[in-house]
Design a protein around this motif. Structure first.
Motif, short mmCIF file in Angstrom:
data_model
loop_
_atom_site.label_atom_id
_atom_site.label_comp_id
_atom_site.label_asym_id
_atom_site.label_seq_id
_atom_site.Cartn_x
_atom_site.Cartn_y
_atom_site.Cartn_z
N ALA A 145 0.77 -1.17 -0.08
CA ALA A 145 -0.07 -0.02 0.12
C ALA A 145 0.73 1.21 0.15
CB ALA A 145 -1.08 -0.19 1.36
N LEU A 146 2.05 1.24 0.82
CA LEU A 146 2.99 2.48 0.84
C LEU A 146 3.52 2.51 -0.30
CD1 LEU A 146 4.58 4.63 2.26
CD2 LEU A 146 6.29 2.88 2.90
N ALA A 147 3.93 1.45 -1.00
CA ALA A 147 4.45 1.49 -2.56
C ALA A 147 3.73 2.03 -3.36
CB ALA A 147 5.20 0.11 -3.05
N ALA A 148 2.44 1.72 -3.48
CA ALA A 148 1.45 2.35 -4.61
C ALA A 148 1.53 3.64 -4.32
CB ALA A 148 0.11 1.45 -4.28
N ARG A 149 1.12 4.13 -2.97
CA ARG A 149 1.16 5.58 -2.85
C ARG A 149 2.13 6.44 -3.22
NH1 ARG A 149 -1.89 9.04 0.77
NH2 ARG A 149 -3.42 7.39 0.43
N LEU A 150 3.62 5.73 -3.13
CA LEU A 150 4.84 6.73 -3.62
C LEU A 150 4.74 6.60 -4.98
CD1 LEU A 150 7.39 5.10 -0.63
CD2 LEU A 150 6.11 7.52 -0.82
N ARG A 151 4.34 5.46 -5.81
CA ARG A 151 4.62 5.54 -7.22
C ARG A 151 3.46 6.17 -7.98
NH1 ARG A 151 8.50 5.66 -9.34
NH2 ARG A 151 7.69 4.92 -11.19
#
Length: 362
Positions: A64-70
């Motif tokens: 979920a964090l990775a998706a937000r950062l990308r």
């Protein structure tokens, strides 16, 4: 207050609660004492007014964090992001889509070069933050109350810092400068391309015969690849002193190699076999691409270097920029030695420096 998150389900739920917050304040805590790659221990995130501490020893992909950062709709706020981006490589290999590095921004805005996060908070807001947990063991569990508070503070002020610095850069017309430098930083960490000619950093070996310079290049390139593969610090496999010694006086057999390298803690029999094979292999096309180690600068080149440094200082003073941000000494030396404009000085720096530095070339 902060939330402690140690499951991907809880992380996804917490991220979803803050879907309208486009500023993602981020920091990491990691350990790297006996490995090549950093071991991610903790990720601190601030969205809106809430801070979450993510237990990376328990979490999986931090999806979920990775998706937000990308997502390019969001801005990732970090301070001195280089090592943190490396630690996050397993979470977001391509890096955040949009990075705002507050250390770089502070330098461009005239607050000083290489300011620590604590110093920047003190400068902008007059608040003194704790520094006592800087060298903590972040892999221990449970973390102490002091560690948790220290970790949370590392993201607490990033949104306010961003607001101040973004306005300052906009008024100075330097917002795009920051975009360029942050994009370059993310790309450099993402690609992590090893130096193809690492022997050129060892100028003391400039007068070695070509075959020994080739051996030095082989050893240094092997060290980089092997350190990554075995996940060991470079110096544990082969430190500079041993690399120079082996390249200058190649051992005749495995027994001699063992005697001369037995103090290297990560160099085992398998790795010694690789090193010996490198030292004994016939030259090939890749070896033919070895660039000679440059000799020490002549008196003419030293005068040119001094003149180029003065030119950088003049431009930096005119623009109220730190010299180190505008142009590092190593880039001047590279331009002087190779007569090729360094990639690190492309973008906003080139129109400011190219003519000034080119005019000083001997």
């Amino acid at each position: 207050m902060h939330a402690w998150i140690d499951s991907d389900t809880a992380l996804a739920a917490w991220i979803a609660q803050h879907s309208n917050n486009t500023l993602v304040a981020l920091d990491t805590e990691f350990m790297r004492t006996n490995t090549f790659a950093p071991i991610l221990a903790l990720v601190q995130v601030k969205l809106g007014d809430e801070i979450a501490l993510l237990d990376s020893t328990r979490l999986g992909a931090h999806a979920a964090l990775a998706a937000r950062l990308r997502d390019p709709a969001n801005i990732c706020l970090m301070h001195s992001a280089s090592e943190d981006l490396e630690a996050l490589a397993g979470v977001v290999p391509a890096g955040p889509a949009v990075l705002f590095d507050t250390q770089i921004a502070a330098a461009m805005a005239g607050f000083g070069f290489g300011l620590s996060y604590q110093k920047l908070v003190a400068t902008l807001f007059g608040v003194d933050l704790p520094k006592s947990e800087t060298r903590s063991d972040w892999l221990q569990r449970p973390l102490s109350a002091a560690q948790l508070d220290y970790a949370a503070q590392d993201v607490a002020w990033l949104p306010q810092i961003h607001a101040r610095l973004a306005d300052a850069l906009e008024s100075l017309g330097r917002s795009e400068w920051l975009v360029e430098d942050c994009n370059r930083l993310v790309e450099r960490v993402r690609r992590a391309i090893p130096d193809a000619q690492p022997q050129r950093a060892f100028r003391g070996a400039f007068d070695w015969p070509r075959e020994n310079q080739i051996l030095l290049r082989r050893l240094l390139r092997w060290r980089e690849t092997a350190a990554r593969h075995y996940d060991k610090p470079r110096s544990w496999l082969l430190d500079d002193a041993h690399a120079l010694d082996l390249a200058q006086r190649p051992p005749i057999d495995s027994d001699q190699l063992f005697e001369r390298t037995k103090g290297l803690r990560a160099l085992r029999s398998a790795q010694r076999a690789e090193v010996l094979a490198l030292l004994q292999a016939a030259q090939d096309d890749d070896d033919n691409a070895t660039i000679a180690i440059p000799p020490p600068m002549s008196s003419t080149e030293k005068r040119a270097l001094a003149a180029m440094k003065d030119a950088v200082a003049d431009v930096a003073q005119r623009l109220d920029l730190p010299e180190g941000l505008l142009c590092a000494r190593r880039h001047i030396e590279a331009f002087l030695t190779d007569r090729s404009w360094p990639a690190a000085l492309e973008g906003w720096r080139k129109p400011l420096l190219f003519d000034e530095l080119s005019a000083k070339l001997p």
